[in-house]
Write an enzyme that holds these catalytic residues in place. Sequence first.
Site, PDB file in Angstrom:
ATOM      1  N   GLY A   1     -34.552  -9.291  86.942  1.00 16.76           N
ATOM      2  CA  GLY A   1     -35.078  -8.394  85.917  1.00 16.76           C
ATOM      3  C   GLY A   1     -35.111  -9.046  84.556  1.00 16.76           C
ATOM      4  N   ASP A   2     -36.025  -8.575  83.720  1.00 16.72           N
ATOM      5  CA  ASP A   2     -36.088  -9.059  82.350  1.00 16.72           C
ATOM      6  C   ASP A   2     -36.654  -7.952  81.470  1.00 16.72           C
ATOM      7  OD1 ASP A   2     -35.870 -11.537  80.537  1.00 16.72           O
ATOM      8  OD2 ASP A   2     -37.846 -10.735  80.057  1.00 16.72           O
ATOM      9  N   SER A   3     -36.211  -7.937  80.219  1.00 19.61           N
ATOM     10  CA  SER A   3     -36.691  -6.933  79.258  1.00 19.61           C
ATOM     11  C   SER A   3     -37.000  -7.595  77.926  1.00 19.61           C
ATOM     12  CB  SER A   3     -35.641  -5.837  79.051  1.00 19.61           C
ATOM     13  OG  SER A   3     -35.382  -5.136  80.242  1.00 19.61           O
TER      14      SER A   3
ATOM     15  N   GLY B   1     -39.467  -6.092  83.323  1.00 21.21           N
ATOM     16  CA  GLY B   1     -40.055  -6.685  84.522  1.00 21.21           C
ATOM     17  C   GLY B   1     -39.059  -6.640  85.667  1.00 21.21           C
TER      18      GLY B   1
END
EC number: 3.6.1.9
Length: 210
Positions: free
Chosen positions: A79-81, A116
Amino acid sequence: MQLILASASPARLALLRQAGIEPTVAPTDLDEELLVAAHEAEHGPLAPADFVLLLARAKAEALLDQDPLTGFDGLVLGGDSALELDGAMLGKPHTPERARERWLAQRGRSATLHSGHWLLRVRDGRIDDSAGLATATHLDFSPDIDDAEIDAYVASGEPLEVAGAFTIDGRGAAFIDRIDGDPSTVIGMSIPAVRRLARELGVAWPTLTG
């Protein structure tokens, strides 16, 4: 069904646990700025959704470079933000100076938090299938935050290692007037998105939540 979270984010771990999933935590080591720069040098600027998906996928796939996962049958989640403000994608500020600059720029403004999600279906260390999804939530920062409040918030340390330099599940909640979208996206990942990705890979949600 086992799930490995390829992230050191305590917020993502807490979200999964609240949803009934107890993942194995296996953070991956990735130079995010270098990866983005290399991709944009070859392909041009990334759209916000593509930005967070690129990093989410890289984090998930990097785990198999670190660990062969021999005998593992399950899912790996990356995950990514990042916060989109004035067309720029802002990740973790890391330093108090940068966090303060971010807050001076974003108070009284509207922005979009993009998350994401990339899910790998792994069998005996081999990627059998994968799927990704980006989500976005819009939010309004309070216009009446004064400099003393910003300084105190930065001094707490909370905004230094979170995307956009704020949280909504901590002290930063006092400075957010409105959220339009999935709140879990702002915290770190969209749990509904993870459910949809699991289903896309043929994994029923109840097999993850026990």
